[in-house]
Scaffold this motif. Structure first.
Motif, short mmCIF file in Angstrom:
data_model
loop_
_atom_site.label_atom_id
_atom_site.label_comp_id
_atom_site.label_asym_id
_atom_site.label_seq_id
_atom_site.Cartn_x
_atom_site.Cartn_y
_atom_site.Cartn_z
N CYS A 1 -1.94 -12.50 150.31
CA CYS A 1 -1.14 -13.72 150.51
C CYS A 1 -0.63 -14.26 149.18
CB CYS A 1 -1.94 -14.77 151.26
SG CYS A 1 -2.22 -14.32 152.99
N VAL B 1 3.36 -14.70 147.99
CA VAL B 1 3.92 -15.96 147.47
C VAL B 1 4.51 -15.75 146.08
CG1 VAL B 1 3.32 -18.30 146.72
CG2 VAL B 1 2.46 -17.43 148.90
N GLU C 1 12.14 -17.51 154.63
CA GLU C 1 10.77 -18.04 154.66
C GLU C 1 9.98 -17.49 155.85
OE1 GLU C 1 13.47 -19.99 154.38
OE2 GLU C 1 13.31 -20.62 152.29
N LEU D 1 7.68 -14.69 154.98
CA LEU D 1 6.42 -15.08 154.35
C LEU D 1 5.41 -15.48 155.41
CD1 LEU D 1 5.29 -15.29 151.50
CD2 LEU D 1 6.07 -17.64 151.43
#
Length: 139
Positions: free
Chosen positions: A52, A56, A107, A110
């Motif tokens: 993760c 990012v 986004e 993600l």
């Protein structure tokens, strides 16, 4: 079981996104979990923090620098430094940072990646539970 889990993740990715390469490093994660589920590299904490965080960092590099080798290099170096500093070394995460740095901008990718990592975490927990049951049966 690991292969089935990864195939389920890929099917979900295909249904929700067209960014298959963003999830390629999860296949490597699944293989490592299958190869040696008790190794520190394959623990839930390590997997979640490294994957993760790398996603990012790659996303930030893309947003700040744009889709370029500079973004990829920045994301890769940042991901490597981060996983070492926080003691969450999981090598496939470096590929995750690169994938997000080279091609993302949505986004939703993600968030979708975070959900895919959660499914791989389920794989880790399932593997650990299976090993515990097998250890008890051997006694």
């Amino acid at each position: 079981m690991p292969t089935a889990t990864v195939l389920i993740v890929f099917a979900a990715v295909e249904a929700l996104s067209n960014q298959r390469l963003l999830f390629a490093s999860l296949a490597s994660s699944a293989f490592l979990i299958y190869l040696d589920p008790e190794h520190g590299t394959n623990r839930v904490r390590t997997l979640a923090i490294s994957q993760c965080g790398a996603a990012v960092l790659g996303f930030i590099a893309f947003a700040v620098i744009g889709p370029s080798y500079a973004a990829g290099a920045s994301a890769m170096v940042a991901a490597i430094a981060r996983i070492i500093v926080v003691d969450a070394v999981h090598p496939p995460a470096v590929a995750t940072a690169l994938a997000f740095a080279f091609r993302t901008g949505d986004e939703r990718n993600l968030v979708l990646f975070a959900l895919a990592v959660a499914l791989v975490v389920v794989l880790v927990l399932t593997e650990a539970a299976t090993l515990a049951v097998l250890a008890r049966l051997r006694r």
